[in-house]
Design a protein around this motif. Structure first.
Motif, PDB file in Angstrom:
ATOM      1  N   TYR A 176      46.624  41.394  39.876  1.00 21.93           N
ATOM      2  CA  TYR A 176      45.699  41.580  40.992  1.00 21.93           C
ATOM      3  C   TYR A 176      44.426  40.748  40.892  1.00 21.93           C
ATOM      4  O   TYR A 176      43.659  40.674  41.843  1.00 21.93           O
ATOM      5  CB  TYR A 176      45.322  43.063  41.115  1.00 21.93           C
ATOM      6  CG  TYR A 176      46.522  43.969  41.180  1.00 21.93           C
ATOM      7  CD1 TYR A 176      47.298  44.047  42.330  1.00 21.93           C
ATOM      8  CD2 TYR A 176      46.892  44.731  40.076  1.00 21.93           C
ATOM      9  CE1 TYR A 176      48.411  44.864  42.381  1.00 21.93           C
ATOM     10  CE2 TYR A 176      47.998  45.547  40.113  1.00 21.93           C
ATOM     11  CZ  TYR A 176      48.760  45.610  41.259  1.00 21.93           C
ATOM     12  OH  TYR A 176      49.872  46.413  41.303  1.00 21.93           O
ATOM     13  N   GLY A 177      44.188  40.152  39.744  1.00 20.66           N
ATOM     14  CA  GLY A 177      43.002  39.330  39.582  1.00 20.66           C
ATOM     15  C   GLY A 177      41.868  40.052  38.874  1.00 20.66           C
ATOM     16  O   GLY A 177      41.841  41.282  38.778  1.00 20.66           O
ATOM     17  N   SER A 178      40.909  39.290  38.389  1.00 20.75           N
ATOM     18  CA  SER A 178      39.824  39.837  37.567  1.00 20.75           C
ATOM     19  C   SER A 178      38.875  40.732  38.358  1.00 20.75           C
ATOM     20  O   SER A 178      38.115  41.501  37.762  1.00 20.75           O
ATOM     21  CB  SER A 178      39.031  38.699  36.923  1.00 20.75           C
ATOM     22  OG  SER A 178      38.507  37.830  37.912  1.00 20.75           O
ATOM     23  N   LYS A 179      38.900  40.651  39.683  1.00 16.90           N
ATOM     24  CA  LYS A 179      38.027  41.489  40.497  1.00 16.90           C
ATOM     25  C   LYS A 179      38.211  42.960  40.198  1.00 16.90           C
ATOM     26  O   LYS A 179      37.267  43.757  40.307  1.00 16.90           O
ATOM     27  CB  LYS A 179      38.285  41.224  41.977  1.00 16.90           C
ATOM     28  CG  LYS A 179      37.473  42.105  42.919  1.00 16.90           C
ATOM     29  CD  LYS A 179      37.782  41.812  44.378  1.00 16.90           C
ATOM     30  CE  LYS A 179      36.983  42.738  45.302  1.00 16.90           C
ATOM     31  NZ  LYS A 179      37.270  42.457  46.735  1.00 16.90           N
ATOM     32  N   TRP A 180      39.433  43.360  39.813  1.00 17.16           N
ATOM     33  CA  TRP A 180      39.743  44.770  39.650  1.00 17.16           C
ATOM     34  C   TRP A 180      39.731  45.220  38.197  1.00 17.16           C
ATOM     35  O   TRP A 180      40.167  46.322  37.881  1.00 17.16           O
ATOM     36  CB  TRP A 180      41.090  45.089  40.308  1.00 17.16           C
ATOM     37  CG  TRP A 180      41.076  44.713  41.753  1.00 17.16           C
ATOM     38  CD1 TRP A 180      41.773  43.703  42.352  1.00 17.16           C
ATOM     39  CD2 TRP A 180      40.276  45.298  42.781  1.00 17.16           C
ATOM     40  NE1 TRP A 180      41.478  43.629  43.680  1.00 17.16           N
ATOM     41  CE2 TRP A 180      40.554  44.595  43.982  1.00 17.16           C
ATOM     42  CE3 TRP A 180      39.347  46.352  42.814  1.00 17.16           C
ATOM     43  CZ2 TRP A 180      39.940  44.920  45.191  1.00 17.16           C
ATOM     44  CZ3 TRP A 180      38.737  46.657  44.025  1.00 17.16           C
ATOM     45  CH2 TRP A 180      39.038  45.957  45.188  1.00 17.16           C
ATOM     46  N   LEU A 181      39.236  44.362  37.308  1.00 18.91           N
ATOM     47  CA  LEU A 181      39.047  44.786  35.919  1.00 18.91           C
ATOM     48  C   LEU A 181      37.915  45.807  35.823  1.00 18.91           C
ATOM     49  O   LEU A 181      36.997  45.818  36.651  1.00 18.91           O
ATOM     50  CB  LEU A 181      38.708  43.588  35.036  1.00 18.91           C
ATOM     51  CG  LEU A 181      39.838  42.612  34.736  1.00 18.91           C
ATOM     52  CD1 LEU A 181      39.294  41.406  33.989  1.00 18.91           C
ATOM     53  CD2 LEU A 181      40.956  43.278  33.933  1.00 18.91           C
ATOM     54  N   ALA A 182      37.967  46.653  34.797  1.00 19.39           N
ATOM     55  CA  ALA A 182      36.871  47.595  34.551  1.00 19.39           C
ATOM     56  C   ALA A 182      35.576  46.814  34.345  1.00 19.39           C
ATOM     57  O   ALA A 182      35.554  45.830  33.582  1.00 19.39           O
ATOM     58  CB  ALA A 182      37.178  48.453  33.336  1.00 19.39           C
ATOM     59  N   PRO A 183      34.485  47.202  34.992  1.00 19.41           N
ATOM     60  CA  PRO A 183      33.255  46.407  34.949  1.00 19.41           C
ATOM     61  C   PRO A 183      32.610  46.322  33.575  1.00 19.41           C
ATOM     62  O   PRO A 183      31.823  45.408  33.320  1.00 19.41           O
ATOM     63  CB  PRO A 183      32.333  47.129  35.942  1.00 19.41           C
ATOM     64  CG  PRO A 183      32.875  48.526  36.040  1.00 19.41           C
ATOM     65  CD  PRO A 183      34.363  48.389  35.863  1.00 19.41           C
TER      66      PRO A 183
END
Length: 263
Positions: A176-183
């Protein structure tokens, strides 16, 4: 198995609440929701199940829930579709998936999930479609990994636990891409993580039992969420010659050996 129609359970709960005193709402939640989950909790009582799930994000019995909003978001449909896709991608197990509203006491995020070897629970508020898919993927990746490890939750080691989290985050990033990684994954430098790894994790790497890993994963005496960050970096640095999917069925020791974290 697949996504359970827990929206029907929730409407049943709301209807029953209209006929009962507010003081009985806790018991109604145990009877209508938790008593249907007994098979997943090794003899646990509905009261114990309610407590455990509320710790993970299940709405409190007195809270108003908006079932229609979750239905309008296509929550059950999206998770069902993603389950079929990821099950095929990862050759994953058949499991039941339970979706419930998240408690209003959860103020940090509007979502949470918890994975068991034979079931998966999602606690949901208002989410974007891709955010819901990423949350489900993270938790279903856990289920797949637990099936590969073939250990009870009491047998899982600290190394298994942190790699479990790292694999799930890398899988989300890959699909899904890095946008949805835990912040919080970028909160610490590699040098700091390596120092904490050497001093605090290596001496305890074989400690078994998920309940013994809380301090390492979430922090307390250790920095917040440090175990998640270290697990992600272990997998991230080991993944350079592989994909997250390929590492899903690799031993924890081999994944660690391929990383920049020395044992």
């Amino acid at each position: 198995m697949s996504v359970i129609s827990t929206d029907d359970w929730l409407y049943e709960l709301k209807t029953s609440q209209k006929l009962k005193d507010r003081r009985d709402f806790e018991e109604l939640q145990r009877t209508i929701l938790c008593s249907r989950l007994l098979e997943h909790f090794n003899g646990g009582t509905p009261h114990e199940i309610q407590f455990e799930l509320q710790q993970q994000g299940l709405f409190r019995a007195h809270e108003k829930i908006n079932i229609k909003k979750l239905q309008d978001q296509k929550t059950w449909d999206i998770v069902q579709e993603e389950y079929y896709y990821l099950k095929k991608q990862w050759n994953g197990p058949n499991i039941p998936i339970y979706i419930f509203p998240i408690t209003q006491e959860q103020t940090i995020t509007n979502k949470n999930g918890v994975a068991y070897p034979d079931a998966l629970f999602l606690f949901i508020g208002e989410l974007e479609r891709e955010e819901l898919k990423a949350l489900f993927a993270h938790e279903y990746n856990h289920v797949c990994r637990l099936h590969y490890l073939n250990k009870s939750l009491q047998e899982v080691t600290l190394l298994d636990s942190i790699i479990l989290e790292g694999l799930a985050e890398c899988a989300v990033e890959e699909i899904y891409g890095s946008k949805w990684l835990a912040p919080w994954l970028g909160d610490y430098t590699l040098q700091k993580m390596l120092a904490i790894w050497k001093d605090d994790f290596v001496p305890n790497i074989h400690v078994q039992g998920l309940h013994n890993h809380v301090e390492f994963l979430y922090g307390g005496k250790l920095p917040p969420l440090i175990g998640y960050c270290i697990g992600y970096e272990i997998v991230k640095t080991s993944i350079q010659k592989h994909t997250a999917q390929e590492l899903l069925n690799e031993s924890s020791k081999n994944i660690l050996t391929g990383s920049v974290f020395p044992l």
